[in-house]
Design an enzyme around this catalytic site. Structure first.
Site, mmCIF file in Angstrom:
data_model
loop_
_atom_site.group_PDB
_atom_site.id
_atom_site.type_symbol
_atom_site.label_atom_id
_atom_site.label_comp_id
_atom_site.label_asym_id
_atom_site.label_seq_id
_atom_site.Cartn_x
_atom_site.Cartn_y
_atom_site.Cartn_z
ATOM 1 N N CYS A 108 7.826 7.703 6.593
ATOM 2 C CA CYS A 108 7.600 8.097 5.721
ATOM 3 C C CYS A 108 6.517 9.393 6.010
ATOM 4 O O CYS A 108 6.031 10.711 6.380
ATOM 5 C CB CYS A 108 7.922 8.527 3.669
ATOM 6 S SG CYS A 108 9.665 8.827 3.536
ATOM 7 N N PHE A 109 5.112 8.690 6.175
ATOM 8 C CA PHE A 109 4.124 9.573 6.168
ATOM 9 C C PHE A 109 3.776 9.724 7.509
ATOM 10 O O PHE A 109 3.764 11.236 7.554
ATOM 11 C CB PHE A 109 2.841 7.963 5.522
ATOM 12 C CG PHE A 109 1.831 8.316 4.844
ATOM 13 C CD1 PHE A 109 3.060 8.740 3.721
ATOM 14 C CD2 PHE A 109 0.920 7.622 4.336
ATOM 15 C CE1 PHE A 109 2.605 8.726 1.976
ATOM 16 C CE2 PHE A 109 0.530 7.227 3.098
ATOM 17 C CZ PHE A 109 1.099 7.996 1.840
#
Ligand code: NAD
Ligand code: UGA
Length: 463
Positions: A275-276
């Site tokens: 996700c990041f």
């Protein structure tokens, strides 16, 4: 049995599975069903070996599955039967067309919206749990409202903030639950219904509400801020190495300021996870879309520093091993993107391992939970790659160890025994700063931490 509420989640992944298991566990009066187009994934959720490893998950699933938690392949009927539908499908970075490499690929979300519209026979509350670009709810509403009948749909945003490895803890005791809605009468009613679900176990003051766009945006910004902290400390780690400072000491001094706080200041080989990077790139894309180039550049630098940190680590291995890795044996301890998960998505270990193999090193990968995924990630690489769960066997006969995941297990290994089994001079690259470097140096290793002076037995480097 008559259930008070019937809840469906579309998408049985890392978020859908654990988050719905928690609702079922905390709300025995609700029936919770999770569906997925991936039939093997549903089979796995129904088996003894769950598709997701999370400490504490198995126990919760064991207590609820077949009672009020169900995993099903019958998407059509489940949409018909349930009134509250969470959408937790994947939203990866787009790899083609406009926005490729930055924008979110919303095809899975859109397909889900169309399925909901097609199969619904009664009003539904549709809840975005996936992480989405701001204004996605508008697209969702437009698709749903194009249904021919008179069925009404209310779209809410309820982003998930759990982290992998601590998902159960985070879901049971979250810092906050965020619910965004339209501020219309029906929007507020739907919002109240969702609050009622979470209020079964979460203190009311931790359930916060906002307008729907703030909610969508808050999720991207929360991840961007967390990743920014990691890149900030990693950038300082490079300076520490030049200036003989110790990044752990600097992080402690800075983090003890209560305005800054001490969490998320561990320097390492950079952030991974599904996700990041994707969420920051999505934020960058949104800023560019709205003409905010300077803001886009600011956030993009967080990803650039992350890549730089990995490059530094690889260059350090190569430089320390006398600028040639050809034929040298390197043991990778940890392939998961963080401890306590088998997930390897965007793990720095993927790139690092590939680069070592490209230098013709012989690489043995060890990990307590992620070897299956590691083998998939590296399936296409050529070269001498081996997989060995036992860290002692993996390290034996190697020239160097590289710690890439902060598994607790690696803090407790017998490094004397490992050192004895390795080729000398033996090198230790602690990509997570989890070991006692002084002790490892005394054992005989040449030790290369992140953001701290290296400890080497070669006299010219000692000077
Ligand atoms: P995942 O890939 O593990 O799971 C998504 C699932 O959705 C897959 O099993 C896929 O088969 C299924 N799916 C896709 N299209 C479908 C359709 N039309 N019908 C039914 N099923 C469908 O992804 P994830 O890690 O669970 O993430 C899901 C979302 O949650 C993403 O937007 C992510 O950014 C966000 N998120 C993830 C985490 C995390 O820790 N992984 C945390 C917070 C938020
Ligand atoms: C992150 C967020 O923490 C969650 O709140 C969010 O819900 C989730 O993303 C998501 O949207 O998917 P996650 O990626 O599972 O969770 O794990 P983190 O604990 O945030 O770690 C991310 C990466 O940063 C890991 O590779 C970790 O090793 C690295 N990290 C973290 C550091 O290098 N240093 C730190 O100090 C902290």
């Amino acid at each position: 049995m008559n259930f008070d509420k019937k809840i469906l989640c579309i998408g049985a992944g890392y978020v859908g599975g654990p988050s719905m298991a928690m609702i079922a566990y905390k709300c025995p009066a609700y029936r919770v069903t999770v569906v997925d187009i991936n039939r093997e994934r549903i089979d796995a959720w129904n088996s003894a070996e769950l598709p997701v490893y999370e400490p504490g998950l198995e126990e919760i699933v064991r207590k609820t599955r077949g009672k009020n938690l169900f995993f099903s392949k019958d998407i059509e009927n489940q949409i018909k039967e349930n009134d509250i539908i969470f959408v937790s499908v994947n939203t990866p970075t787009k790899t083609f067309g406009a926005g490729a490499g930055k924008a979110s690929d919303l095809q899975y979300l859109e397909k889900t919206a169309r399925q909901i519209m097609q199969y619904s026979r009664s009003p539904k509350i549709v809840i975005e749990k996936s992480t989405l670009p701001v204004k996605t709810a508008l697209a969702m509403e437009r698709i749903l409202s194009s249904s021919k009948g008179k069925i009404t749909f209310e779209v809410l945003s309820n982003p998930e903030f759990m982290a992998e490895g601590t998902a159960i803890k985070d879901l049971e005791n979250p810092d906050r639950v965020l619910i965004g809605s339209r501020e219309t009468k029906s929007g507020l009613k739907a919002r109240a219904e969702l609050i009622e679900i979470y209020a079964n176990w979460i203190p009311r003051e931790k359930i916060i509400t906002s307008n729907i766009w703030s909610s969508e945006l808050s999720k991207l910004v929360a991840n961007a801020f967390l990743a920014q902290r990691v890149s900030s400390i990693n950038s300082i780690s490079a300076l520490c190495e030049k200036a003989d400072a110790d990044v752990t000491e600097v992080a402690r001094a800075v983090g003890m300021d209560s305005r800054v706080g001490g969490k998320f200041l561990n320097a390492g080989i950079g952030f991974g996870g599904s996700c990041f990077k994707k969420d920051i790139l999505n934020l960058v894309y949104l800023c560019k879309y709205y003409g905010l180039q300077e803001v886009a550049d600011y956030w993009e630098s967080v990803v650039k520093i992350n890549e730089y940190q990995q490059e530094r680590f690889i260059a350090n291995i190569l430089g320390s091993l006398f600028n040639t890795l050809a034929g040298k044996k390197i043991c990778i301890l940890g392939f998961a993107f963080k401890a306590d998960t088998g997930d390897t998505r965007e793990s720095p270990a993927i790139n690092i391992t590939r680069r070592l193999l490209a230098e013709h090193a012989e690489v043995t990968v060890s990990d307590p939970k992620a070897l299956k995924n590691a083998a998939l990630d590296l399936a296409d690489v050529k070269g001498n790659i081996f997989y060995e769960e036992d860290p002692y066997r993996a390290a034996a006969g190697c020239h160097a160890l590289a710690i890439l995941t902060d598994w607790d297990l690696y803090k407790k290994l017998d490094y004397k025994k490992i050192y004895k089994s390795m080729i000398k001079p033996a090198f230790l690259f602690d990509g997570r700063n989890i070991l006692d470097h002084k002790k490892c140096f005394t054992i005989g290793f040449n030790v290369y931490p992140i953001g701290k002076p290296a400890r080497s037995h070669f006299s010219e480097q000692d000077s």
